[in-house]
Design a protein around this motif. Structure first.
Motif, mmCIF file in Angstrom:
data_model
loop_
_atom_site.group_PDB
_atom_site.id
_atom_site.type_symbol
_atom_site.label_atom_id
_atom_site.label_comp_id
_atom_site.label_asym_id
_atom_site.label_seq_id
_atom_site.Cartn_x
_atom_site.Cartn_y
_atom_site.Cartn_z
ATOM 1 N N ALA A 77 12.544 6.438 -6.115
ATOM 2 C CA ALA A 77 13.763 5.870 -6.700
ATOM 3 C C ALA A 77 14.350 6.732 -7.814
ATOM 4 N N GLN A 78 13.533 7.432 -8.557
ATOM 5 C CA GLN A 78 14.026 8.225 -9.686
ATOM 6 C C GLN A 78 14.559 9.598 -9.279
ATOM 7 N N LEU A 79 14.370 9.969 -8.025
ATOM 8 C CA LEU A 79 14.824 11.278 -7.552
ATOM 9 C C LEU A 79 16.129 11.104 -6.781
ATOM 10 N N ALA A 80 17.222 11.496 -7.393
ATOM 11 C CA ALA A 80 18.529 11.272 -6.774
ATOM 12 C C ALA A 80 18.718 12.114 -5.512
ATOM 13 N N ALA A 81 18.098 13.274 -5.431
ATOM 14 C CA ALA A 81 18.315 14.167 -4.294
ATOM 15 C C ALA A 81 17.362 13.897 -3.139
ATOM 16 N N VAL A 82 16.441 12.949 -3.297
ATOM 17 C CA VAL A 82 15.454 12.676 -2.252
ATOM 18 C C VAL A 82 15.615 11.230 -1.788
ATOM 19 N N GLN A 83 15.780 11.064 -0.483
ATOM 20 C CA GLN A 83 15.937 9.739 0.106
ATOM 21 C C GLN A 83 14.924 9.563 1.230
ATOM 22 N N PRO A 84 14.105 8.502 1.207
ATOM 23 C CA PRO A 84 13.206 8.254 2.336
ATOM 24 C C PRO A 84 14.009 7.819 3.560
ATOM 25 N N THR A 85 13.655 8.354 4.711
ATOM 26 C CA THR A 85 14.391 8.042 5.933
ATOM 27 C C THR A 85 13.555 7.281 6.959
ATOM 28 N N ALA A 86 12.246 7.429 6.926
ATOM 29 C CA ALA A 86 11.397 6.734 7.901
ATOM 30 C C ALA A 86 10.003 6.521 7.322
ATOM 31 N N VAL A 87 9.427 5.375 7.647
ATOM 32 C CA VAL A 87 8.060 5.038 7.246
ATOM 33 C C VAL A 87 7.353 4.495 8.473
ATOM 34 N N GLU A 88 6.167 5.008 8.742
ATOM 35 C CA GLU A 88 5.382 4.564 9.895
ATOM 36 C C GLU A 88 3.973 4.216 9.429
ATOM 37 N N VAL A 89 3.475 3.075 9.846
ATOM 38 C CA VAL A 89 2.128 2.619 9.483
ATOM 39 C C VAL A 89 1.305 2.507 10.757
ATOM 40 N N ARG A 90 0.131 3.138 10.747
ATOM 41 C CA ARG A 90 -0.776 3.080 11.887
ATOM 42 C C ARG A 90 -2.184 2.763 11.398
ATOM 43 N N ALA A 91 -3.028 2.392 12.329
ATOM 44 C CA ALA A 91 -4.446 2.162 12.030
ATOM 45 C C ALA A 91 -5.268 3.143 12.852
ATOM 46 N N ASP A 92 -6.367 3.552 12.277
ATOM 47 C CA ASP A 92 -7.247 4.513 12.926
ATOM 48 C C ASP A 92 -8.537 3.801 13.344
ATOM 49 N N GLY A 93 -9.241 4.380 14.287
ATOM 50 C CA GLY A 93 -10.499 3.801 14.741
ATOM 51 C C GLY A 93 -11.591 3.834 13.688
ATOM 52 N N THR A 94 -11.397 4.617 12.634
ATOM 53 C CA THR A 94 -12.392 4.692 11.556
ATOM 54 C C THR A 94 -12.065 3.706 10.439
ATOM 55 N N CYS A 95 -11.294 2.668 10.761
ATOM 56 C CA CYS A 95 -10.873 1.647 9.785
ATOM 57 C C CYS A 95 -10.044 2.256 8.661
ATOM 58 N N SER A 96 -9.147 3.138 9.018
ATOM 59 C CA SER A 96 -8.266 3.776 8.048
ATOM 60 C C SER A 96 -6.826 3.363 8.314
ATOM 61 N N VAL A 97 -6.070 3.260 7.249
ATOM 62 C CA VAL A 97 -4.638 3.006 7.345
ATOM 63 C C VAL A 97 -3.951 4.350 7.147
ATOM 64 N N ILE A 98 -3.111 4.747 8.099
ATOM 65 C CA ILE A 98 -2.408 6.028 8.031
ATOM 66 C C ILE A 98 -0.920 5.737 7.884
ATOM 67 N N VAL A 99 -0.318 6.291 6.837
ATOM 68 C CA VAL A 99 1.102 6.085 6.571
ATOM 69 C C VAL A 99 1.800 7.435 6.593
ATOM 70 N N THR A 100 2.894 7.506 7.344
ATOM 71 C CA THR A 100 3.721 8.706 7.411
ATOM 72 C C THR A 100 5.089 8.374 6.814
ATOM 73 N N VAL A 101 5.533 9.197 5.864
ATOM 74 C CA VAL A 101 6.833 9.001 5.228
ATOM 75 C C VAL A 101 7.656 10.263 5.440
ATOM 76 N N ARG A 102 8.874 10.093 5.932
ATOM 77 C CA ARG A 102 9.809 11.209 6.079
ATOM 78 C C ARG A 102 10.911 11.038 5.049
ATOM 79 N N VAL A 103 11.282 12.145 4.394
ATOM 80 C CA VAL A 103 12.359 12.116 3.402
ATOM 81 C C VAL A 103 13.350 13.229 3.700
ATOM 82 N N GLU A 104 14.546 13.075 3.187
ATOM 83 C CA GLU A 104 15.577 14.115 3.224
ATOM 84 C C GLU A 104 15.880 14.501 1.783
ATOM 85 N N SER A 105 15.906 15.800 1.517
ATOM 86 C CA SER A 105 16.252 16.275 0.180
ATOM 87 C C SER A 105 17.501 17.141 0.287
ATOM 88 N N ALA A 106 18.440 16.904 -0.606
ATOM 89 C CA ALA A 106 19.732 17.601 -0.566
ATOM 90 C C ALA A 106 19.717 18.784 -1.528
#
Length: 138
Positions: A77-106
């Motif tokens: 939120a504090q970075l005016a030139a960076v905007q998140p565009t996509a967030v993906e949440v997955r689960a792994d077989g090792t009981c892990s939560v994997i989060v992928t975040v894509r951002v665009e920076s101008a």
């Protein structure tokens, strides 16, 4: 006349150099912001998971994606030139939560995309038995 053309050439070279430097800086800020947002989102989702989680994506809380998106937006939120565009949440077989975040920076030379991936294991009986102060990452 000769000196004014020389000054114009020098200014043109300096302007191109500054555009490259600022765009490179914006790209690095975007990459760092993506990784930080992914880490924050993974921690937020891991905190939601119950202790009897069956380690599947179906067992994740219904609002896991919304929680991850809120955490990513709060982190950038504090970075005016960076905007998140996509967030993906997955689960792994090792009981892990994997989060992928894509951002665009101008930057001056256009926008660049960056991706951050974070993995976090929720607290479990195993972690409590080790008396670990922090949940170990995957």
């Amino acid at each position: 006349m000769d000196s004014s053309i020389s000054i114009l050439r020098l200014f043109s070279v300096l302007a191109v150099f500054m555009a490259l430097v600022i765009s490179l800086f914006a790209r690095q800020v975007g990459a760092a912001a993506a990784q930080g947002a992914a880490d924050a989102a993974a921690v937020a989702v891991a905190d939601l998971v119950s202790s009897d989680w069956d380690c599947t994506e179906a067992g994740l809380p219904a609002d896991a994606a919304a929680t991850a998106a809120r955490a990513a937006v709060d982190r950038t939120a504090q970075l005016a030139a960076v905007q998140p565009t996509a967030v993906e949440v997955r689960a792994d077989g090792t009981c892990s939560v994997i989060v992928t975040v894509r951002v665009e920076s101008a930057g001056w030379l256009g926008s660049r995309g960056a991706r951050g991936v974070a993995c976090r294991r929720p607290t479990s009986a195993e972690g409590a038995a080790l008396r670990a102060p922090i949940v170990p990452p995957c």
